[in-house]
Scaffold this active site. Sequence first.
Site, PDB file in Angstrom:
ATOM      1  N   HIS A 182       0.812  -1.212   0.000  1.00 33.80           N
ATOM      2  CA  HIS A 182       0.000   0.000   0.000  1.00 33.80           C
ATOM      3  C   HIS A 182       0.850   1.268   0.000  1.00 33.80           C
ATOM      4  O   HIS A 182       0.351   2.345  -0.288  1.00 33.80           O
ATOM      5  CB  HIS A 182      -0.992   0.000   1.167  1.00 33.80           C
ATOM      6  CG  HIS A 182      -0.397   0.272   2.507  1.00 33.80           C
ATOM      7  ND1 HIS A 182      -0.067  -0.712   3.409  1.00 33.80           N
ATOM      8  CD2 HIS A 182      -0.066   1.434   3.115  1.00 33.80           C
ATOM      9  CE1 HIS A 182       0.416  -0.167   4.511  1.00 33.80           C
ATOM     10  NE2 HIS A 182       0.433   1.138   4.355  1.00 33.80           N
ATOM     11  N   ASP A 190      -0.056  -7.454   1.486  1.00 36.39           N
ATOM     12  CA  ASP A 190       0.485  -6.098   1.618  1.00 36.39           C
ATOM     13  C   ASP A 190       2.017  -6.096   1.669  1.00 36.39           C
ATOM     14  O   ASP A 190       2.619  -5.353   2.435  1.00 36.39           O
ATOM     15  CB  ASP A 190      -0.074  -5.403   2.853  1.00 36.39           C
ATOM     16  CG  ASP A 190      -0.019  -3.882   2.717  1.00 36.39           C
ATOM     17  OD1 ASP A 190       0.060  -3.390   1.574  1.00 36.39           O
ATOM     18  OD2 ASP A 190      -0.017  -3.186   3.742  1.00 36.39           O
ATOM     19  N   GLY A 224       3.440   6.675   8.318  1.00 29.41           N
ATOM     20  CA  GLY A 224       4.823   6.874   7.890  1.00 29.41           C
ATOM     21  C   GLY A 224       5.706   5.711   8.271  1.00 29.41           C
ATOM     22  O   GLY A 224       6.782   5.515   7.716  1.00 29.41           O
ATOM     23  N   ASN A 225       5.249   4.898   9.252  1.00 32.84           N
ATOM     24  CA  ASN A 225       5.995   3.708   9.651  1.00 32.84           C
ATOM     25  C   ASN A 225       5.729   2.521   8.729  1.00 32.84           C
ATOM     26  O   ASN A 225       6.429   1.512   8.788  1.00 32.84           O
ATOM     27  CB  ASN A 225       5.636   3.291  11.073  1.00 32.84           C
ATOM     28  CG  ASN A 225       6.410   4.038  12.131  1.00 32.84           C
ATOM     29  OD1 ASN A 225       5.844   4.620  13.041  1.00 32.84           O
ATOM     30  ND2 ASN A 225       7.713   4.040  12.013  1.00 32.84           N
ATOM     31  N   SER A 226       4.696   2.593   7.921  1.00 32.12           N
ATOM     32  CA  SER A 226       4.326   1.449   7.086  1.00 32.12           C
ATOM     33  C   SER A 226       5.493   0.991   6.224  1.00 32.12           C
ATOM     34  O   SER A 226       6.161   1.783   5.582  1.00 32.12           O
ATOM     35  CB  SER A 226       3.161   1.820   6.160  1.00 32.12           C
ATOM     36  OG  SER A 226       1.978   1.918   6.866  1.00 32.12           O
ATOM     37  N   GLY A 232     -10.770 -25.056  -3.565  1.00 31.39           N
ATOM     38  CA  GLY A 232     -12.098 -24.914  -4.153  1.00 31.39           C
ATOM     39  C   GLY A 232     -13.232 -25.292  -3.222  1.00 31.39           C
ATOM     40  O   GLY A 232     -14.225 -25.888  -3.660  1.00 31.39           O
ATOM     41  N   VAL A 233     -13.091 -24.930  -1.939  1.00 35.34           N
ATOM     42  CA  VAL A 233     -14.149 -25.208  -0.974  1.00 35.34           C
ATOM     43  C   VAL A 233     -14.479 -23.947  -0.185  1.00 35.34           C
ATOM     44  O   VAL A 233     -13.671 -23.020  -0.104  1.00 35.34           O
ATOM     45  CB  VAL A 233     -13.741 -26.319   0.026  1.00 35.34           C
ATOM     46  CG1 VAL A 233     -13.520 -27.635  -0.688  1.00 35.34           C
ATOM     47  CG2 VAL A 233     -12.493 -25.909   0.816  1.00 35.34           C
TER      48      VAL A 233
END
Length: 501
Positions: free
Chosen positions: A137, A167, A240-242, A295-296
Amino acid sequence: MKGSRRAVVLGLVLTLAGCRKGKEEAPAPLPPTPAEAPAPGAPPSQQQALPPDMRRALSSIAPLVESVKAAVVNVEVRDAAPSHQDTPWNGEGPDSPFGEESPFGAPFDGPREDAPRQGLGSGFVVDARGLVLTNNHVVEGATRIRVQFPDGKEMDAKVLGRDPLTDVAVLKLQGDVKGLPVVRLGDSDAMRVGDWVVAIGNPFGLASSVSLGIVSAKARDIQAGPFDDFLQTDAAINPGNSGGPLFNLHGEVVGINTAIAGQGSGIGFAVPSSLVKELLPQLEKQGSVTRGWLGVAVQELTPDLGSALGVPTGKGAVVTEVNEGTPAAEAGLKPDDVIVSAGGHPIASGHALTRTIALEAPGSTLPLTLYREGKKQEVVVTLGTRPDLEGVASREPSPEQEESPQQRVGLSLSDMDSRLARAQGLPRAGALVTEVVPGSNAERAGLVPGMVVVEAAGETVRRASDLARVVRDAPPGDALLLRVAVPGGGRVLRALTVPKQ
């Protein structure tokens, strides 16, 4: 967290007394407190082991910070996307702990909805070849990425691979990457609740900020995506820490700081390093992640459901639906099957099954242990390729999309209007400046709305497309000499620098 400010990094250092190098004598151990001391005369078998001496545990984290902070970088991006409301990481929904606000921070600052946006995040170098890890992000939709090291060194970067569903993004630094500081990915699975961690990042643009905390919880599902398995920490994490690292006491990265709880204080989340290790080879080689698929549809097994289904366990994933033509259907799975193990790994919940299957390669065979009508069975399934259920591929920007002058230098243009030319004493031909993005290269060049560019880099400018072509074709770092007409009939010179990228 994409936004004006987003990034989080956790790093921690533990200096134990008596572990110093050199000829200093280690201090004498402190005597046990009365509560710690064994009863007088008690036999060895009845004497309790002394708990850890936490009085000496944290002398200073300075040595740890000094050893790793050089590899923690500031990630500055220019984003051409008008908004990011379509991101799967919106943290919204009736069951979300984040309320109405995204846990990843506010959108990038910009003068209007369709203007290019700028933002800050964090990252860290994990490979001497110039590989930087950050959050998806932080860089999603970016047209330019600039990385700055704590010593002031700056380098351009390009997205090598990204995975919106976890992410995670990998950047490749451009140019001379010799001698880069590097940190190592550690084992997040080995972390315990209560272990110390340190965050290093750029909260609110304050570079190389350090915060200390502990692991508050593991395997958190915050409904940000289908594969949530976050580490929770109380180390301070802010916009800003992301994308920044979360360090253990050995200076190893155990998580990528990703999310904060908007309604809480001291509640932050990091993508665990063990998951990042699984994704990194694919992101580096093919730019995206291909996942296994069963597929369940599944739900959690509760004690009451376990009793009703005749299952002698309270943990597992209950199959509620088997889609036709899927690997699950071909393997003979049925509704009400309770899967308790996959590939030899215990399955504690439906979410755990989803994560386990996704980490397997498409086409691989996987043994499942399940209960059907109260009887234990073994089933082997050949996994398929997980489809794009979230529509991530449809949001991918076109790599061939040309960058406009607004995106590149922060300048919006239009052709001259004859009535405006007469009223303002301006030339009837040229590129009219209609908008200048605050903080952009165009603003730094002294351009303002109402000016008319009549010449650029020695070429006559008769319409907006002429100037757009010159800006688009200019090499990164070039300074374009512009001849500009101002209202009232005057002429001035301006130097417009093209960003390095």
